[in-house]
Design a protein around this motif. Structure first.
Motif, PDB file in Angstrom:
ATOM      1  N   LYS A 105       0.846  -1.188   0.000  1.00 28.32           N
ATOM      2  CA  LYS A 105       0.000   0.000   0.000  1.00 28.32           C
ATOM      3  C   LYS A 105       0.887   1.246   0.000  1.00 28.32           C
ATOM      4  O   LYS A 105       2.034   1.194   0.462  1.00 28.32           O
ATOM      5  CB  LYS A 105      -0.908  -0.007   1.231  1.00 28.32           C
ATOM      6  N   PRO A 106       0.390   2.366  -0.495  1.00 28.12           N
ATOM      7  CA  PRO A 106       1.217   3.586  -0.529  1.00 28.12           C
ATOM      8  C   PRO A 106       1.287   4.262   0.844  1.00 28.12           C
ATOM      9  O   PRO A 106       0.884   5.414   1.026  1.00 28.12           O
ATOM     10  CB  PRO A 106       0.498   4.453  -1.562  1.00 28.12           C
ATOM     11  N   VAL A 107       1.797   3.504   1.809  1.00 30.18           N
ATOM     12  CA  VAL A 107       1.947   3.996   3.183  1.00 30.18           C
ATOM     13  C   VAL A 107       3.448   4.052   3.462  1.00 30.18           C
ATOM     14  O   VAL A 107       4.102   3.010   3.605  1.00 30.18           O
ATOM     15  CB  VAL A 107       1.232   3.073   4.190  1.00 30.18           C
ATOM     16  N   PHE A 108       3.992   5.259   3.535  1.00 27.70           N
ATOM     17  CA  PHE A 108       5.437   5.450   3.549  1.00 27.70           C
ATOM     18  C   PHE A 108       5.937   5.892   4.922  1.00 27.70           C
ATOM     19  O   PHE A 108       5.223   6.527   5.689  1.00 27.70           O
ATOM     20  CB  PHE A 108       5.832   6.488   2.497  1.00 27.70           C
ATOM     21  N   LEU A 109       7.203   5.552   5.178  1.00 27.28           N
ATOM     22  CA  LEU A 109       7.854   5.927   6.431  1.00 27.28           C
ATOM     23  C   LEU A 109       9.241   6.481   6.139  1.00 27.28           C
ATOM     24  O   LEU A 109       9.983   5.937   5.323  1.00 27.28           O
ATOM     25  CB  LEU A 109       7.987   4.704   7.350  1.00 27.28           C
ATOM     26  N   SER A 110       9.569   7.576   6.821  1.00 20.78           N
ATOM     27  CA  SER A 110      10.944   8.084   6.868  1.00 20.78           C
ATOM     28  C   SER A 110      11.320   8.184   8.341  1.00 20.78           C
ATOM     29  O   SER A 110      10.616   8.839   9.111  1.00 20.78           O
ATOM     30  CB  SER A 110      11.039   9.472   6.208  1.00 20.78           C
ATOM     31  N   ASN A 111      12.419   7.553   8.717  1.00 16.57           N
ATOM     32  CA  ASN A 111      12.802   7.502  10.130  1.00 16.57           C
ATOM     33  C   ASN A 111      14.254   7.920  10.283  1.00 16.57           C
ATOM     34  O   ASN A 111      15.130   7.102  10.534  1.00 16.57           O
ATOM     35  CB  ASN A 111      12.577   6.081  10.679  1.00 16.57           C
ATOM     36  N   ALA A 137      -1.987   8.291  -0.827  1.00 17.40           N
ATOM     37  CA  ALA A 137      -0.701   7.992  -0.200  1.00 17.40           C
ATOM     38  C   ALA A 137      -0.525   8.790   1.088  1.00 17.40           C
ATOM     39  O   ALA A 137      -0.968   9.937   1.208  1.00 17.40           O
ATOM     40  CB  ALA A 137       0.441   8.296  -1.163  1.00 17.40           C
ATOM     41  N   SER A 138       0.146   8.162   2.057  1.00 19.10           N
ATOM     42  CA  SER A 138       0.431   8.834   3.325  1.00 19.10           C
ATOM     43  C   SER A 138       1.901   8.655   3.670  1.00 19.10           C
ATOM     44  O   SER A 138       2.569   7.722   3.206  1.00 19.10           O
ATOM     45  CB  SER A 138      -0.443   8.268   4.449  1.00 19.10           C
ATOM     46  N   ALA A 180       3.400  -0.368  10.854  1.00 21.84           N
ATOM     47  CA  ALA A 180       2.288   0.397  10.280  1.00 21.84           C
ATOM     48  C   ALA A 180       2.553   0.843   8.842  1.00 21.84           C
ATOM     49  O   ALA A 180       1.618   1.193   8.113  1.00 21.84           O
ATOM     50  CB  ALA A 180       2.003   1.623  11.152  1.00 21.84           C
ATOM     51  N   ALA A 181       3.820   0.823   8.415  1.00 22.77           N
ATOM     52  CA  ALA A 181       4.176   1.314   7.080  1.00 22.77           C
ATOM     53  C   ALA A 181       4.344   0.168   6.096  1.00 22.77           C
ATOM     54  O   ALA A 181       4.436  -0.997   6.477  1.00 22.77           O
ATOM     55  CB  ALA A 181       5.465   2.122   7.157  1.00 22.77           C
ATOM     56  N   ASP A 182       4.387   0.508   4.804  1.00 24.25           N
ATOM     57  CA  ASP A 182       4.583  -0.497   3.757  1.00 24.25           C
ATOM     58  C   ASP A 182       5.848  -0.275   2.933  1.00 24.25           C
ATOM     59  O   ASP A 182       6.353  -1.210   2.310  1.00 24.25           O
ATOM     60  CB  ASP A 182       3.372  -0.524   2.813  1.00 24.25           C
ATOM     61  N   ILE A 183       6.355   0.958   2.888  1.00 23.24           N
ATOM     62  CA  ILE A 183       7.578   1.260   2.137  1.00 23.24           C
ATOM     63  C   ILE A 183       8.396   2.276   2.929  1.00 23.24           C
ATOM     64  O   ILE A 183       7.847   3.236   3.473  1.00 23.24           O
ATOM     65  CB  ILE A 183       7.268   1.829   0.732  1.00 23.24           C
ATOM     66  N   TYR A 184       9.705   2.048   2.969  1.00 19.87           N
ATOM     67  CA  TYR A 184      10.613   2.943   3.682  1.00 19.87           C
ATOM     68  C   TYR A 184      11.339   3.827   2.667  1.00 19.87           C
ATOM     69  O   TYR A 184      11.953   3.327   1.725  1.00 19.87           O
ATOM     70  CB  TYR A 184      11.630   2.132   4.481  1.00 19.87           C
ATOM     71  N   GLU A 239      10.961   5.156  -8.339  1.00 19.31           N
ATOM     72  CA  GLU A 239      11.246   3.807  -7.869  1.00 19.31           C
ATOM     73  C   GLU A 239      10.227   3.350  -6.821  1.00 19.31           C
ATOM     74  O   GLU A 239       9.891   2.163  -6.751  1.00 19.31           O
ATOM     75  CB  GLU A 239      12.660   3.726  -7.306  1.00 19.31           C
ATOM     76  N   ALA A 240       9.733   4.290  -6.026  1.00 24.11           N
ATOM     77  CA  ALA A 240       8.704   3.937  -5.042  1.00 24.11           C
ATOM     78  C   ALA A 240       7.412   3.500  -5.740  1.00 24.11           C
ATOM     79  O   ALA A 240       6.784   2.504  -5.361  1.00 24.11           O
ATOM     80  CB  ALA A 240       8.433   5.121  -4.116  1.00 24.11           C
ATOM     81  N   ILE A 241       7.027   4.228  -6.773  1.00 20.34           N
ATOM     82  CA  ILE A 241       5.825   3.873  -7.537  1.00 20.34           C
ATOM     83  C   ILE A 241       6.038   2.556  -8.271  1.00 20.34           C
ATOM     84  O   ILE A 241       5.133   1.707  -8.353  1.00 20.34           O
ATOM     85  CB  ILE A 241       5.470   5.007  -8.514  1.00 20.34           C
ATOM     86  N   ARG A 242       7.245   2.354  -8.783  1.00 20.93           N
ATOM     87  CA  ARG A 242       7.572   1.096  -9.449  1.00 20.93           C
ATOM     88  C   ARG A 242       7.380  -0.084  -8.503  1.00 20.93           C
ATOM     89  O   ARG A 242       6.834  -1.125  -8.880  1.00 20.93           O
ATOM     90  CB  ARG A 242       9.011   1.155  -9.945  1.00 20.93           C
ATOM     91  N   LEU A 243       7.834   0.096  -7.266  1.00 22.14           N
ATOM     92  CA  LEU A 243       7.715  -0.963  -6.265  1.00 22.14           C
ATOM     93  C   LEU A 243       6.249  -1.312  -6.007  1.00 22.14           C
ATOM     94  O   LEU A 243       5.888  -2.486  -5.882  1.00 22.14           O
ATOM     95  CB  LEU A 243       8.386  -0.502  -4.976  1.00 22.14           C
TER      96      LEU A 243
END
Length: 299
Positions: A105-111, A137-138, A180-184, A239-243
Protein backbone atom coordinates in the motif's frame (compact mmCIF):
# COMPACT_ATOMS: atom_id res chain seq x y z
CA UNK A 1 40.29 32.62 5.70
CA UNK A 2 37.46 30.56 4.33
CA UNK A 3 34.06 32.18 4.71
CA UNK A 4 31.10 30.22 6.11
CA UNK A 5 27.57 31.33 6.68
CA UNK A 6 26.47 31.19 10.33
CA UNK A 7 24.54 27.94 9.87
CA UNK A 8 27.45 26.12 8.22
CA UNK A 9 29.91 27.36 10.83
CA UNK A 10 27.67 26.26 13.68
CA UNK A 11 27.17 22.85 12.07
CA UNK A 12 30.91 22.46 11.60
CA UNK A 13 31.59 23.27 15.25
CA UNK A 14 28.94 20.78 16.37
CA UNK A 15 30.41 18.09 14.12
CA UNK A 16 33.90 18.79 15.45
CA UNK A 17 32.76 18.56 19.07
CA UNK A 18 30.92 15.32 18.29
CA UNK A 19 33.99 13.87 16.58
CA UNK A 20 36.31 14.83 19.45
CA UNK A 21 33.95 13.61 22.18
CA UNK A 22 36.03 10.45 22.87
CA UNK A 23 39.28 12.43 23.06
CA UNK A 24 39.50 12.62 26.90
CA UNK A 25 38.94 8.86 27.22
CA UNK A 26 41.57 8.16 24.54
CA UNK A 27 44.14 10.45 26.22
CA UNK A 28 43.56 8.95 29.68
CA UNK A 29 43.85 5.43 28.24
CA UNK A 30 47.18 6.25 26.61
CA UNK A 31 48.38 7.95 29.79
CA UNK A 32 47.79 4.70 31.70
CA UNK A 33 49.19 2.56 28.86
CA UNK A 34 45.86 0.99 27.98
CA UNK A 35 44.91 -0.21 24.52
CA UNK A 36 42.33 1.90 22.70
CA UNK A 37 39.59 0.56 20.44
CA UNK A 38 37.73 3.39 18.70
CA UNK A 39 34.25 2.36 17.52
CA UNK A 40 33.16 4.89 14.90
CA UNK A 41 29.75 4.97 13.18
CA UNK A 42 29.10 8.40 11.69
CA UNK A 43 28.76 8.79 7.94
CA UNK A 44 30.28 12.28 8.33
CA UNK A 45 33.82 10.92 8.79
CA UNK A 46 35.01 12.13 5.40
CA UNK A 47 33.82 15.66 6.19
CA UNK A 48 35.47 15.54 9.64
CA UNK A 49 38.82 14.39 8.29
CA UNK A 50 38.79 16.90 5.45
CA UNK A 51 37.58 19.90 7.44
CA UNK A 52 39.54 19.30 10.66
CA UNK A 53 42.70 17.35 9.74
CA UNK A 54 44.96 19.09 12.27
CA UNK A 55 42.78 18.11 15.23
CA UNK A 56 40.96 14.96 14.11
CA UNK A 57 43.71 12.89 12.51
CA UNK A 58 46.23 13.01 15.41
CA UNK A 59 43.52 11.84 17.83
CA UNK A 60 42.54 8.99 15.49
CA UNK A 61 46.16 7.87 15.24
CA UNK A 62 46.28 7.38 19.00
CA UNK A 63 43.83 4.48 18.69
CA UNK A 64 45.32 0.98 18.50
CA UNK A 65 42.38 -0.26 16.43
CA UNK A 66 39.39 1.39 14.79
CA UNK A 67 36.18 -0.63 14.45
CA UNK A 68 33.78 0.61 11.82
CA UNK A 69 30.53 -0.90 10.51
CA UNK A 70 31.14 -0.61 6.77
CA UNK A 71 33.66 -0.96 3.97
CA UNK A 72 32.88 2.69 3.17
CA UNK A 73 34.34 3.84 6.50
CA UNK A 74 37.29 1.45 6.17
CA UNK A 75 38.21 3.34 3.00
CA UNK A 76 37.62 6.75 4.58
CA UNK A 77 39.83 5.98 7.58
CA UNK A 78 42.59 4.45 5.45
CA UNK A 79 43.89 7.97 4.83
CA UNK A 80 44.49 8.46 8.55
CA UNK A 81 45.09 4.95 9.89
CA UNK A 82 46.07 1.68 8.29
CA UNK A 83 43.89 -0.67 10.35
CA UNK A 84 40.19 -1.06 10.95
CA UNK A 85 37.69 -3.84 11.45
CA UNK A 86 34.84 -3.41 9.01
CA UNK A 87 31.30 -4.76 8.96
CA UNK A 88 30.78 -4.79 12.74
CA UNK A 89 27.36 -3.18 12.44
CA UNK A 90 24.64 -5.01 14.33
CA UNK A 91 21.00 -4.65 15.29
CA UNK A 92 18.83 -6.35 17.87
CA UNK A 93 17.19 -9.03 15.76
CA UNK A 94 14.80 -10.14 18.50
CA UNK A 95 13.21 -6.66 18.65
CA UNK A 96 11.75 -6.76 15.14
CA UNK A 97 9.03 -8.89 13.55
CA UNK A 98 8.79 -9.64 9.85
CA UNK A 99 5.43 -8.91 8.23
CA UNK A 100 4.57 -9.86 4.67
CA UNK A 101 2.99 -7.01 2.74
CA UNK A 102 0.95 -8.16 -0.25
CA UNK A 103 -0.02 -6.10 -2.02
CA UNK A 104 1.98 -3.08 -0.95
CA UNK A 105 0.00 0.00 0.00
CA UNK A 106 1.22 3.59 -0.53
CA UNK A 107 1.95 4.00 3.18
CA UNK A 108 5.44 5.45 3.55
CA UNK A 109 7.85 5.93 6.43
CA UNK A 110 10.94 8.08 6.87
CA UNK A 111 12.80 7.50 10.13
CA UNK A 112 15.86 9.76 10.26
CA UNK A 113 16.92 12.69 12.36
CA UNK A 114 15.67 15.92 10.85
CA UNK A 115 19.07 17.26 9.84
CA UNK A 116 20.01 18.58 6.40
CA UNK A 117 22.46 15.78 5.54
CA UNK A 118 19.74 13.14 5.94
CA UNK A 119 17.78 14.61 3.02
CA UNK A 120 14.29 14.46 4.52
CA UNK A 121 13.44 17.41 2.26
CA UNK A 122 14.14 15.11 -0.72
CA UNK A 123 11.76 12.56 0.76
CA UNK A 124 9.04 15.22 0.99
CA UNK A 125 9.63 16.32 -2.62
CA UNK A 126 9.52 12.69 -3.76
CA UNK A 127 6.30 12.18 -1.82
CA UNK A 128 4.75 15.21 -3.56
CA UNK A 129 5.30 13.44 -6.89
CA UNK A 130 3.95 10.16 -5.51
CA UNK A 131 0.83 11.86 -4.20
CA UNK A 132 0.08 13.34 -7.62
CA UNK A 133 -0.34 9.77 -8.89
CA UNK A 134 -1.68 8.26 -5.68
CA UNK A 135 -3.80 10.81 -3.79
CA UNK A 136 -4.43 8.32 -0.99
CA UNK A 137 -0.70 7.99 -0.20
CA UNK A 138 0.43 8.83 3.32
CA UNK A 139 3.83 9.53 4.88
CA UNK A 140 5.03 9.38 8.48
CA UNK A 141 8.17 11.40 9.19
CA UNK A 142 9.67 10.12 12.44
CA UNK A 143 12.56 11.75 14.23
CA UNK A 144 13.43 15.28 15.29
CA UNK A 145 16.15 17.82 14.68
CA UNK A 146 17.13 21.32 13.68
CA UNK A 147 15.29 21.16 10.33
CA UNK A 148 11.84 20.37 11.73
CA UNK A 149 10.41 23.86 11.26
CA UNK A 150 11.83 24.12 7.74
CA UNK A 151 10.45 20.71 6.81
CA UNK A 152 7.02 21.60 8.17
CA UNK A 153 7.15 24.71 6.02
CA UNK A 154 8.14 22.70 2.95
CA UNK A 155 5.22 20.35 3.59
CA UNK A 156 2.86 23.32 3.46
CA UNK A 157 4.56 24.83 0.41
CA UNK A 158 4.17 21.54 -1.48
CA UNK A 159 0.51 21.27 -0.42
CA UNK A 160 1.12 17.78 0.92
CA UNK A 161 -1.70 15.89 2.58
CA UNK A 162 -1.61 12.98 5.02
CA UNK A 163 1.90 13.76 6.24
CA UNK A 164 2.52 13.22 9.95
CA UNK A 165 5.59 14.45 11.82
CA UNK A 166 5.60 12.04 14.74
CA UNK A 167 8.75 13.32 16.47
CA UNK A 168 11.25 11.14 18.26
CA UNK A 169 9.85 7.65 18.79
CA UNK A 170 10.43 5.79 22.06
CA UNK A 171 12.30 2.53 21.64
CA UNK A 172 9.35 0.45 22.78
CA UNK A 173 7.20 1.95 19.98
CA UNK A 174 9.68 1.50 17.13
CA UNK A 175 8.29 -1.87 16.04
CA UNK A 176 4.75 -0.49 15.76
CA UNK A 177 6.08 2.37 13.64
CA UNK A 178 7.68 0.00 11.13
CA UNK A 179 4.72 -2.38 11.24
CA UNK A 180 2.29 0.40 10.28
CA UNK A 181 4.18 1.31 7.08
CA UNK A 182 4.58 -0.50 3.76
CA UNK A 183 7.58 1.26 2.14
CA UNK A 184 10.61 2.94 3.68
CA UNK A 185 11.98 6.10 2.00
CA UNK A 186 15.47 7.45 2.65
CA UNK A 187 16.98 10.53 0.99
CA UNK A 188 20.39 10.82 2.69
CA UNK A 189 23.06 13.11 1.26
CA UNK A 190 25.72 11.94 3.75
CA UNK A 191 25.49 8.60 5.55
CA UNK A 192 27.24 5.45 6.69
CA UNK A 193 25.19 2.26 7.10
CA UNK A 194 21.98 3.42 8.80
CA UNK A 195 20.53 0.96 11.29
CA UNK A 196 17.06 2.09 10.25
CA UNK A 197 17.55 0.36 6.88
CA UNK A 198 18.46 -2.91 8.59
CA UNK A 199 15.44 -2.52 10.87
CA UNK A 200 13.25 -2.03 7.80
CA UNK A 201 14.77 -5.16 6.24
CA UNK A 202 13.99 -7.15 9.37
CA UNK A 203 10.36 -5.97 9.41
CA UNK A 204 9.68 -6.79 5.76
CA UNK A 205 9.55 -3.12 4.83
CA UNK A 206 11.02 -2.63 1.31
CA UNK A 207 13.51 0.22 1.08
CA UNK A 208 13.88 2.94 -1.56
CA UNK A 209 17.00 4.97 -0.82
CA UNK A 210 19.75 7.18 -2.15
CA UNK A 211 23.26 5.78 -2.54
CA UNK A 212 24.94 7.99 0.07
CA UNK A 213 28.10 6.87 1.84
CA UNK A 214 28.07 3.23 2.93
CA UNK A 215 24.47 2.50 1.94
CA UNK A 216 25.55 0.55 -1.20
CA UNK A 217 27.37 -1.85 1.16
CA UNK A 218 24.02 -3.09 2.50
CA UNK A 219 21.60 -2.20 -0.31
CA UNK A 220 22.02 -3.83 -3.71
CA UNK A 221 19.77 -2.28 -6.35
CA UNK A 222 16.85 -4.56 -7.29
CA UNK A 223 18.03 -7.24 -4.87
CA UNK A 224 17.76 -5.88 -1.32
CA UNK A 225 16.23 -2.51 -2.18
CA UNK A 226 15.90 0.15 -4.84
CA UNK A 227 18.64 2.76 -4.97
CA UNK A 228 19.00 6.14 -6.71
CA UNK A 229 21.63 8.86 -6.86
CA UNK A 230 21.87 11.33 -4.01
CA UNK A 231 19.61 14.34 -4.48
CA UNK A 232 17.48 12.74 -7.20
CA UNK A 233 14.07 12.95 -5.54
CA UNK A 234 12.31 12.39 -8.86
CA UNK A 235 14.02 8.99 -9.17
CA UNK A 236 13.17 8.27 -5.53
CA UNK A 237 9.49 8.83 -6.36
CA UNK A 238 9.70 6.83 -9.60
CA UNK A 239 11.25 3.81 -7.87
CA UNK A 240 8.70 3.94 -5.04
CA UNK A 241 5.82 3.87 -7.54
CA UNK A 242 7.57 1.10 -9.45
CA UNK A 243 7.72 -0.96 -6.27
CA UNK A 244 3.97 -0.53 -5.74
CA UNK A 245 3.23 -1.70 -9.28
CA UNK A 246 5.61 -4.68 -9.41
CA UNK A 247 4.55 -7.35 -6.90
CA UNK A 248 7.21 -9.95 -7.88
CA UNK A 249 9.96 -7.33 -7.51
CA UNK A 250 8.65 -6.25 -4.09
CA UNK A 251 8.48 -9.89 -2.93
CA UNK A 252 12.01 -10.56 -4.18
CA UNK A 253 13.43 -7.49 -2.45
CA UNK A 254 11.83 -8.16 0.93
CA UNK A 255 12.97 -11.81 0.89
CA UNK A 256 16.56 -10.92 -0.01
CA UNK A 257 16.65 -8.01 2.42
CA UNK A 258 15.59 -10.24 5.29
CA UNK A 259 18.43 -12.62 4.45
CA UNK A 260 20.86 -9.69 4.18
CA UNK A 261 20.11 -8.33 7.63
CA UNK A 262 21.01 -11.67 9.22
CA UNK A 263 24.65 -10.81 8.53
CA UNK A 264 24.36 -7.95 11.01
CA UNK A 265 22.66 -9.82 13.85
CA UNK A 266 24.57 -10.15 17.11
CA UNK A 267 25.30 -13.88 16.70
CA UNK A 268 26.91 -13.07 13.34
CA UNK A 269 29.13 -10.17 14.47
CA UNK A 270 29.92 -11.32 18.02
CA UNK A 271 32.88 -13.55 16.94
CA UNK A 272 34.42 -10.58 15.09
CA UNK A 273 34.21 -8.39 18.18
CA UNK A 274 35.61 -11.16 20.37
CA UNK A 275 38.53 -11.71 18.00
CA UNK A 276 39.29 -7.98 17.92
CA UNK A 277 39.35 -7.66 21.73
CA UNK A 278 41.44 -10.81 22.08
CA UNK A 279 43.99 -9.48 19.60
CA UNK A 280 44.29 -6.22 21.53
CA UNK A 281 44.61 -8.08 24.82
CA UNK A 282 47.34 -10.31 23.38
CA UNK A 283 49.31 -7.30 22.12
CA UNK A 284 48.98 -5.63 25.52
CA UNK A 285 50.20 -8.74 27.37
CA UNK A 286 53.17 -9.06 25.00
CA UNK A 287 54.11 -5.41 25.53
CA UNK A 288 53.87 -5.76 29.33
CA UNK A 289 56.04 -8.87 29.20
CA UNK A 290 58.69 -7.01 27.20
CA UNK A 291 58.71 -4.14 29.71
CA UNK A 292 59.12 -6.52 32.64
CA UNK A 293 62.08 -8.20 30.92
CA UNK A 294 63.68 -4.81 30.27
CA UNK A 295 63.27 -3.82 33.91
CA UNK A 296 64.80 -7.14 35.00
CA UNK A 297 67.87 -6.60 32.82
CA UNK A 298 68.44 -3.11 34.23
CA UNK A 299 68.33 -4.49 37.77
Amino acid sequence: MRKYDNHSYLLSVILLLSFLAPTPAILFAKLYRKKVLLNYHSGEADDHLTRWPVTAIPIIRLADEIAVPSEYLVQVFAQAWSSGAGDLQHYRQETFRFRERRPLKPVFLSNRNLESHYGVDRVLRAFAIIQQSLPEASLTVAGDGSQRRALNGLTSDLNLRQVEFSGQIDQDKVLAQYDAADIYLNGSEIDNQPLSLLEAFACGLPVVTTNAGGIPDIVTHERTGLMVRCGDYKALAREAIRLLNDVPLADHITTQALAECQKYSWPAVRPQWQELYEELAAVKQKAEGSRQKAVGRRQ
